[in-house]
Design an enzyme around this catalytic site. Sequence first.
Site, PDB file in Angstrom:
ATOM      1  N   GLU A 437       0.834  -1.222   0.000  1.00 54.27           N
ATOM      2  CA  GLU A 437       0.000   0.000   0.000  1.00 54.27           C
ATOM      3  C   GLU A 437       0.856   1.255   0.000  1.00 54.27           C
ATOM      4  O   GLU A 437       0.468   2.282   0.579  1.00 54.27           O
ATOM      5  CB  GLU A 437      -0.920   0.023   1.216  1.00 54.27           C
ATOM      6  CG  GLU A 437      -2.241  -0.629   1.000  1.00 54.27           C
ATOM      7  CD  GLU A 437      -2.857  -0.280  -0.330  1.00 54.27           C
ATOM      8  OE1 GLU A 437      -3.288  -1.229  -0.989  1.00 54.27           O
ATOM      9  OE2 GLU A 437      -2.889   0.891  -0.737  1.00 54.27           O
TER      10      GLU A 437
HETATM   11  C1  LIG Z   1       2.736  -9.588  -0.221  1.00 55.55           C
HETATM   12  C2  LIG Z   1       2.481  -8.405  -1.090  1.00 55.55           C
HETATM   13  C3  LIG Z   1       1.188  -8.050  -1.403  1.00 55.55           C
HETATM   14  C4  LIG Z   1       0.939  -6.980  -2.259  1.00 55.55           C
HETATM   15  N1  LIG Z   1      -0.346  -6.698  -2.643  1.00 55.55           N
HETATM   16  C5  LIG Z   1      -0.552  -5.829  -3.677  1.00 55.55           C
HETATM   17  C6  LIG Z   1      -1.833  -5.709  -4.282  1.00 55.55           C
HETATM   18  O1  LIG Z   1      -2.810  -6.306  -3.851  1.00 55.55           O
HETATM   19  N2  LIG Z   1      -1.959  -4.904  -5.370  1.00 55.55           N
HETATM   20  C7  LIG Z   1      -0.897  -4.211  -5.891  1.00 55.55           C
HETATM   21  O2  LIG Z   1      -1.066  -3.521  -6.886  1.00 55.55           O
HETATM   22  N3  LIG Z   1       0.328  -4.286  -5.317  1.00 55.55           N
HETATM   23  C8  LIG Z   1       0.533  -5.088  -4.230  1.00 55.55           C
HETATM   24  N4  LIG Z   1       1.768  -5.200  -3.670  1.00 55.55           N
HETATM   25  C9  LIG Z   1       2.844  -4.370  -4.175  1.00 55.55           C
HETATM   26  C10 LIG Z   1       3.314  -3.320  -3.159  1.00 55.55           C
HETATM   27  O3  LIG Z   1       2.327  -2.337  -2.981  1.00 55.55           O
HETATM   28  C11 LIG Z   1       4.656  -2.772  -3.656  1.00 55.55           C
HETATM   29  O4  LIG Z   1       5.594  -3.819  -3.511  1.00 55.55           O
HETATM   30  C12 LIG Z   1       5.100  -1.545  -2.904  1.00 55.55           C
HETATM   31  O5  LIG Z   1       4.234  -0.473  -3.146  1.00 55.55           O
HETATM   32  C13 LIG Z   1       6.522  -1.123  -3.269  1.00 55.55           C
HETATM   33  O6  LIG Z   1       6.772  -1.192  -4.645  1.00 55.55           O
HETATM   34  P1  LIG Z   1       8.070  -1.986  -5.160  1.00 55.55           P
HETATM   35  O7  LIG Z   1       8.041  -3.325  -4.545  1.00 55.55           O
HETATM   36  O8  LIG Z   1       8.122  -1.926  -6.630  1.00 55.55           O
HETATM   37  O9  LIG Z   1       9.293  -1.189  -4.556  1.00 55.55           O
HETATM   38  P2  LIG Z   1      10.037   0.066  -5.213  1.00 55.55           P
HETATM   39  O10 LIG Z   1       9.043   1.038  -5.714  1.00 55.55           O
HETATM   40  O11 LIG Z   1      11.060  -0.426  -6.134  1.00 55.55           O
HETATM   41  O12 LIG Z   1      10.732   0.687  -3.926  1.00 55.55           O
HETATM   42  C14 LIG Z   1      11.949   0.163  -3.378  1.00 55.55           C
HETATM   43  C15 LIG Z   1      12.448   1.093  -2.272  1.00 55.55           C
HETATM   44  O13 LIG Z   1      12.691   2.395  -2.797  1.00 55.55           O
HETATM   45  C16 LIG Z   1      11.923   3.360  -2.130  1.00 55.55           C
HETATM   46  N5  LIG Z   1      11.444   4.354  -3.085  1.00 55.55           N
HETATM   47  C17 LIG Z   1      10.899   4.126  -4.299  1.00 55.55           C
HETATM   48  N6  LIG Z   1      10.576   5.277  -4.880  1.00 55.55           N
HETATM   49  C18 LIG Z   1      10.908   6.272  -4.041  1.00 55.55           C
HETATM   50  C19 LIG Z   1      10.829   7.683  -4.074  1.00 55.55           C
HETATM   51  N7  LIG Z   1      10.283   8.331  -5.102  1.00 55.55           N
HETATM   52  N8  LIG Z   1      11.295   8.377  -3.012  1.00 55.55           N
HETATM   53  C20 LIG Z   1      11.815   7.744  -1.951  1.00 55.55           C
HETATM   54  N9  LIG Z   1      11.918   6.410  -1.855  1.00 55.55           N
HETATM   55  C21 LIG Z   1      11.475   5.674  -2.890  1.00 55.55           C
HETATM   56  C22 LIG Z   1      10.773   2.614  -1.475  1.00 55.55           C
HETATM   57  O14 LIG Z   1      10.278   3.259  -0.325  1.00 55.55           O
HETATM   58  C23 LIG Z   1      11.427   1.272  -1.146  1.00 55.55           C
HETATM   59  O15 LIG Z   1      12.095   1.353   0.086  1.00 55.55           O
HETATM   60  C24 LIG Z   1       2.023  -6.229  -2.770  1.00 55.55           C
HETATM   61  C25 LIG Z   1       3.339  -6.568  -2.412  1.00 55.55           C
HETATM   62  C26 LIG Z   1       3.567  -7.651  -1.606  1.00 55.55           C
HETATM   63  C27 LIG Z   1       4.993  -8.018  -1.312  1.00 55.55           C
END
Ligand SMILES: Cc1cc2nc3c(=O)[nH]c(=O)nc-3n(C[C@H](O)[C@H](O)[C@H](O)COP(=O)(O)OP(=O)(O)OC[C@H]3O[C@@H](n4cnc5c(N)ncnc54)[C@H](O)[C@@H]3O)c2cc1C
Length: 585
Positions: A437
């Site tokens: 989220e």
């Molecule tokens: C078990 C599980 C259930 C999930 N359920 C859903 C779901 O139902 N629907 C759905 O759509 N998604 C879902 N997700 C996805 C989840 O919302 C994302 O994994 C999350 O929002 C982070 O995105 P990412 O993994 O691509 O990380 P990234 O965006 O790659 O981020 C990696 C790191 O970089 C930081 N970061 C990235 N951009 C910035 C910025 N601009 N400024 C500062 N810091 C930054 C982040 O805070 C994080 O620490 C789920 C994930 C998991 C693991």
Amino acid sequence: MATYTAPVDDIAFLLTRVFDFDATMAGLPGFEEVNAELAVSVLEEAGKFAAGVLEPLNRSGDEEGCTLENGLVTTPKGVAEAYRAFAEAGWCSLSGDPEYGGQGLPRVLQILLDEMLSSANLSFGLFPGLTRGAVEAIGHHASAELKATYLPKMISGEWTGAMALTEASAGTDLGLLNTRAVPNGDGSYAITGTKIFISSGDQDFGGNVIHLVLARLPDAPKGVKGISLFLAPKFLVHEDGSLGARNGVNVGALEHKMGIHAQPTCVMNYDGATGWLVGEPGRGLNAMFTMMNAERLFVGIQGLGIAEAANQKAVAYARERLQGHGADGTPGPVAIINHPDVRKMLLTGRAFADAARALAVWTALQMDIADRHPDATVRREADALVALLTPVVKAAFTDFGFETAVASQQVLGGHGYIREWGMEQYVRDARIAQIYEGTNGVQALDLVGRKLGLEGGKLPQRFFALIKADLDAALPAAGAALVTPVAEALARLEGATARLAANGGAIEAGAAATDYLRLFALVALGWMWVRMAAAATGEAATPVLQRKAVLARFFVERMLPQTLGLDAALAHGAPSLMALHADAF
Ligand SMILES: Cc1cc2nc3c(=O)[nH]c(=O)nc-3n(C[C@H](O)[C@H](O)[C@H](O)COP(=O)(O)OP(=O)(O)OC[C@H]3O[C@@H](n4cnc5c(N)ncnc54)[C@H](O)[C@@H]3O)c2cc1C
């Protein structure tokens, strides 16, 4: 082994003594009949369901996990039956819109039910939680036809919902997403693309799974402005509401993950899936934010729920486990709850959970006011306060929730690390709430980058003034020893807020965000402790009231001083964070 008990006494204390729930409800059209007595009796039943039906499935569900065979998801033994019983008992529709068959009860009840679900079985709670978020987005943005077709069965729980945003190369930055939607010429669209990490992407409860999918129209511009929102069901729906053919909504795989094993987190393939636009083209993120804001509060409550359950178990264990001499010279072995360090771990979790529940109730009351108050200005002001508090609840509750799970595991020593007591499951399950989220880092950026600037930058001042007025009012009952440190912490927060406004710039804001959010949260929790302490004085002290007074003191003396360190760190600003070249790490 200790089992979970829903905190109904604490809820009654909050609704009757801390917040004037009855008076607030009496002023909200449609809620005149709702009062604390009704709320507590409803939540008592919810607590029985959570403890009696859902908690017993928590460990078995974790061990068994979900499976995928021939494209079909199977949830662990007992989950489908429990879900159907949950829906049949009316728990899915508790706060749903009566126009579509919901019971229309206040958000306050919903948020407290959500806490119980999260305590008893986090994986399970995601099914109704996501469905409710999808209902909000459809209710606010979809056409009357879509609403009439989908909302009644989603609100009743017959059909579940999922939100499909994330792709392999588009996580936080949804502007990078690639899923496409091409008009079919009959008002529907063909959606093609792959989403990852989709919670509740499928289930074996029967009924339908309604996916809200972010995708791009053929002529869409790059970035977030080119994103639209579509509703794509697993089964197409006939005009009479019965289920038709399978749609091209397919589970490609189940994600293998650290926790929430009873929750099917899916790789979803949309293979030319038929979908319908929700809201306007290019405004998909706006529509999805209705769902995401609801989900962010829900996820914050997951942190509270896990903290409550883990702390209960740790207290029960610490009362029984005999080790060592008493620090006061009592010959051993004594129960470990007598050791100051063990007490500190238990009290930290309890002081967080009780104040977080109070803040959750306060926030939910603002939501109810924002929904129903007759005065539009009051509605708008309450809505802005909810917007301000949403990233704080999401990030701080899940951070403290995880910390409480770890501390509760520590109370059990080696027994916390092995599976038998279930503490390591709490740690694994709690961890995701800090990530999904929108990561907690992103929540902090939302707070400093967007929310502090609302109402022309006046919103934080309005919130701080509200705290100040409460502190003044509580002073005679709560006493200066409690109120003064919270007022001083509030002054620190005001100072940090003013520095952020003056220094401006994305780098300073980004460097401050996480520490600032925690400072904000500690002040908000301190505010709740002052209110609770004031409400707990007076008449003959019951055990609940006595406990509140001691916990308030513990919070103020042993947790609130973290604000000093955070303030000192914030005062140094960004330079040391940005000095090292990326190659030099
Ligand atoms: C078990 C599980 C259930 C999930 N359920 C859903 C779901 O139902 N629907 C759905 O759509 N998604 C879902 N997700 C996805 C989840 O919302 C994302 O994994 C999350 O929002 C982070 O995105 P990412 O993994 O691509 O990380 P990234 O965006 O790659 O981020 C990696 C790191 O970089 C930081 N970061 C990235 N951009 C910035 C910025 N601009 N400024 C500062 N810091 C930054 C982040 O805070 C994080 O620490 C789920 C994930 C998991 C693991």
